[in-house]
Scaffold this motif. Sequence first.
Motif, PDB file in Angstrom:
ATOM      1  N   PHE A  71      -8.014 -27.542 -21.764  1.00  0.00           N
ATOM      2  CA  PHE A  71      -7.331 -26.268 -21.607  1.00  0.00           C
ATOM      3  C   PHE A  71      -8.163 -25.189 -22.272  1.00  0.00           C
ATOM      4  O   PHE A  71      -8.829 -25.436 -23.269  1.00  0.00           O
ATOM      5  N   ALA A  72      -8.112 -23.998 -21.713  1.00  0.00           N
ATOM      6  CA  ALA A  72      -8.851 -22.860 -22.275  1.00  0.00           C
ATOM      7  C   ALA A  72      -7.971 -21.620 -22.170  1.00  0.00           C
ATOM      8  O   ALA A  72      -6.944 -21.619 -21.494  1.00  0.00           O
ATOM      9  N   LYS A  73      -8.443 -20.570 -22.832  1.00  0.00           N
ATOM     10  CA  LYS A  73      -7.760 -19.277 -22.814  1.00  0.00           C
ATOM     11  C   LYS A  73      -6.283 -19.436 -23.167  1.00  0.00           C
ATOM     12  O   LYS A  73      -5.398 -19.024 -22.431  1.00  0.00           O
ATOM     13  N   ARG A  74      -6.079 -20.092 -24.318  1.00  0.00           N
ATOM     14  CA  ARG A  74      -4.737 -20.319 -24.867  1.00  0.00           C
ATOM     15  C   ARG A  74      -3.818 -21.062 -23.897  1.00  0.00           C
ATOM     16  O   ARG A  74      -2.642 -20.775 -23.775  1.00  0.00           O
ATOM     17  N   GLY A  75      -4.403 -21.991 -23.186  1.00  0.00           N
ATOM     18  CA  GLY A  75      -3.635 -22.827 -22.286  1.00  0.00           C
ATOM     19  C   GLY A  75      -3.426 -22.278 -20.883  1.00  0.00           C
ATOM     20  O   GLY A  75      -2.834 -22.936 -20.034  1.00  0.00           O
ATOM     21  N   ARG A  76      -3.922 -21.075 -20.607  1.00  0.00           N
ATOM     22  CA  ARG A  76      -3.736 -20.485 -19.278  1.00  0.00           C
ATOM     23  C   ARG A  76      -4.587 -21.176 -18.215  1.00  0.00           C
ATOM     24  O   ARG A  76      -4.260 -21.108 -17.036  1.00  0.00           O
ATOM     25  N   GLU A  77      -5.675 -21.811 -18.626  1.00  0.00           N
ATOM     26  CA  GLU A  77      -6.531 -22.515 -17.683  1.00  0.00           C
ATOM     27  C   GLU A  77      -6.535 -24.001 -18.022  1.00  0.00           C
ATOM     28  O   GLU A  77      -6.655 -24.380 -19.179  1.00  0.00           O
ATOM     29  N   ARG A  78      -6.409 -24.817 -16.991  1.00  0.00           N
ATOM     30  CA  ARG A  78      -6.404 -26.270 -17.151  1.00  0.00           C
ATOM     31  C   ARG A  78      -7.533 -26.861 -16.317  1.00  0.00           C
ATOM     32  O   ARG A  78      -7.756 -26.466 -15.180  1.00  0.00           O
ATOM     33  N   TYR A  79      -8.234 -27.818 -16.904  1.00  0.00           N
ATOM     34  CA  TYR A  79      -9.344 -28.490 -16.242  1.00  0.00           C
ATOM     35  C   TYR A  79      -9.020 -29.974 -16.175  1.00  0.00           C
ATOM     36  O   TYR A  79      -8.932 -30.640 -17.208  1.00  0.00           O
ATOM     37  N   GLY A  80      -8.833 -30.477 -14.986  1.00  0.00           N
ATOM     38  CA  GLY A  80      -8.473 -31.873 -14.798  1.00  0.00           C
ATOM     39  C   GLY A  80      -9.634 -32.803 -15.075  1.00  0.00           C
ATOM     40  O   GLY A  80     -10.765 -32.388 -15.351  1.00  0.00           O
ATOM     41  N   ILE A  81      -9.327 -34.084 -14.982  1.00  0.00           N
ATOM     42  CA  ILE A  81     -10.341 -35.115 -15.200  1.00  0.00           C
ATOM     43  C   ILE A  81     -10.059 -36.259 -14.223  1.00  0.00           C
ATOM     44  O   ILE A  81      -8.908 -36.560 -13.940  1.00  0.00           O
ATOM     45  N   GLY A  82     -11.112 -36.814 -13.685  1.00  0.00           N
ATOM     46  CA  GLY A  82     -10.989 -37.951 -12.777  1.00  0.00           C
ATOM     47  C   GLY A  82     -12.170 -38.869 -12.978  1.00  0.00           C
ATOM     48  O   GLY A  82     -13.107 -38.541 -13.712  1.00  0.00           O
ATOM     49  N   PRO A  83     -12.162 -40.005 -12.315  1.00  0.00           N
ATOM     50  CA  PRO A  83     -13.256 -40.961 -12.516  1.00  0.00           C
ATOM     51  C   PRO A  83     -14.613 -40.441 -12.040  1.00  0.00           C
ATOM     52  O   PRO A  83     -15.650 -40.911 -12.503  1.00  0.00           O
ATOM     53  N   ASP A  84     -14.619 -39.444 -11.160  1.00  0.00           N
ATOM     54  CA  ASP A  84     -15.881 -38.929 -10.628  1.00  0.00           C
ATOM     55  C   ASP A  84     -16.247 -37.542 -11.161  1.00  0.00           C
ATOM     56  O   ASP A  84     -17.199 -36.931 -10.692  1.00  0.00           O
ATOM     57  N   THR A  85     -15.527 -37.048 -12.152  1.00  0.00           N
ATOM     58  CA  THR A  85     -15.750 -35.674 -12.632  1.00  0.00           C
ATOM     59  C   THR A  85     -17.183 -35.480 -13.130  1.00  0.00           C
ATOM     60  O   THR A  85     -17.836 -34.503 -12.773  1.00  0.00           O
ATOM     61  N   ARG A  86     -17.656 -36.395 -13.944  1.00  0.00           N
ATOM     62  CA  ARG A  86     -19.010 -36.253 -14.480  1.00  0.00           C
ATOM     63  C   ARG A  86     -20.053 -36.323 -13.365  1.00  0.00           C
ATOM     64  O   ARG A  86     -21.005 -35.528 -13.339  1.00  0.00           O
ATOM     65  N   ALA A  87     -19.907 -37.227 -12.436  1.00  0.00           N
ATOM     66  CA  ALA A  87     -20.861 -37.344 -11.322  1.00  0.00           C
ATOM     67  C   ALA A  87     -20.838 -36.070 -10.470  1.00  0.00           C
ATOM     68  O   ALA A  87     -21.893 -35.609 -10.010  1.00  0.00           O
ATOM     69  N   ARG A  88     -19.670 -35.500 -10.274  1.00  0.00           N
ATOM     70  CA  ARG A  88     -19.576 -34.252  -9.512  1.00  0.00           C
ATOM     71  C   ARG A  88     -20.273 -33.112 -10.252  1.00  0.00           C
ATOM     72  O   ARG A  88     -20.946 -32.291  -9.636  1.00  0.00           O
ATOM     73  N   LEU A  89     -20.123 -33.062 -11.585  1.00  0.00           N
ATOM     74  CA  LEU A  89     -20.819 -32.040 -12.375  1.00  0.00           C
ATOM     75  C   LEU A  89     -22.328 -32.207 -12.213  1.00  0.00           C
ATOM     76  O   LEU A  89     -23.038 -31.232 -11.953  1.00  0.00           O
ATOM     77  N   ASP A  90     -22.829 -33.422 -12.349  1.00  0.00           N
ATOM     78  CA  ASP A  90     -24.268 -33.648 -12.208  1.00  0.00           C
ATOM     79  C   ASP A  90     -24.768 -33.227 -10.829  1.00  0.00           C
ATOM     80  O   ASP A  90     -25.843 -32.632 -10.703  1.00  0.00           O
TER      81      ASP A  90
END
Length: 188
Positions: A71-90
């Motif tokens: 979460f960022a900006k005092r909880g106003r933004e949420r960033y999920g997580i999944g098994p492929d999140t890191r691979a998608r970032l790369d």
Amino acid sequence: MVPSRDGAAEDIRAFDGALDPARAQGLLTALELVRADAARGAGLDFERLRHWQQHVLGTRQPPAFRDLPAFAKRGRERYGIGPDTRARLDACLAESAHTAERPIPLTARAARAYLDVCFFHPFDDGNARSAFLALLFVLAREGVALDEVSLLRRLTFQADEPQDALALTRCIDVHLTETRRNAASFGP
């Protein structure tokens, strides 16, 4: 392109140094690594980010990819997580390199790398600083440094807002144009 001054280092000393001298020193150390990695033509991926982030955060070990929603900006933004999140970032970060098949302008690729780090939010802390370093890396890999970075560090950009991507690209272009103009006036 050699700028008339080192805008990134000066901004870190002034802005981060006023917050915490240790924070500024860690970010300056990471900036040196960013530039060395760029000079040797390294690729951009999570492993590279976490190597820099160790210095940004002043940790003993490079931080791991987060394993919970963020979460960022005092909880106003949420960033999920999944098994492929890191691979998608790369995969996204790999697209920051210039290729003949994808002749995307430098400013757009730098903005994209910044926003990818913001959107994936890979670390528990320091993601804005990591995004800034990713942007500087993409520029430095093509021999570009900026003599001013204030717009890039003082404005906030949301990764999922299409107009923010355009605004960030324009901010990079403004700083790049000004750097070129200043370099020409201080040149030989």
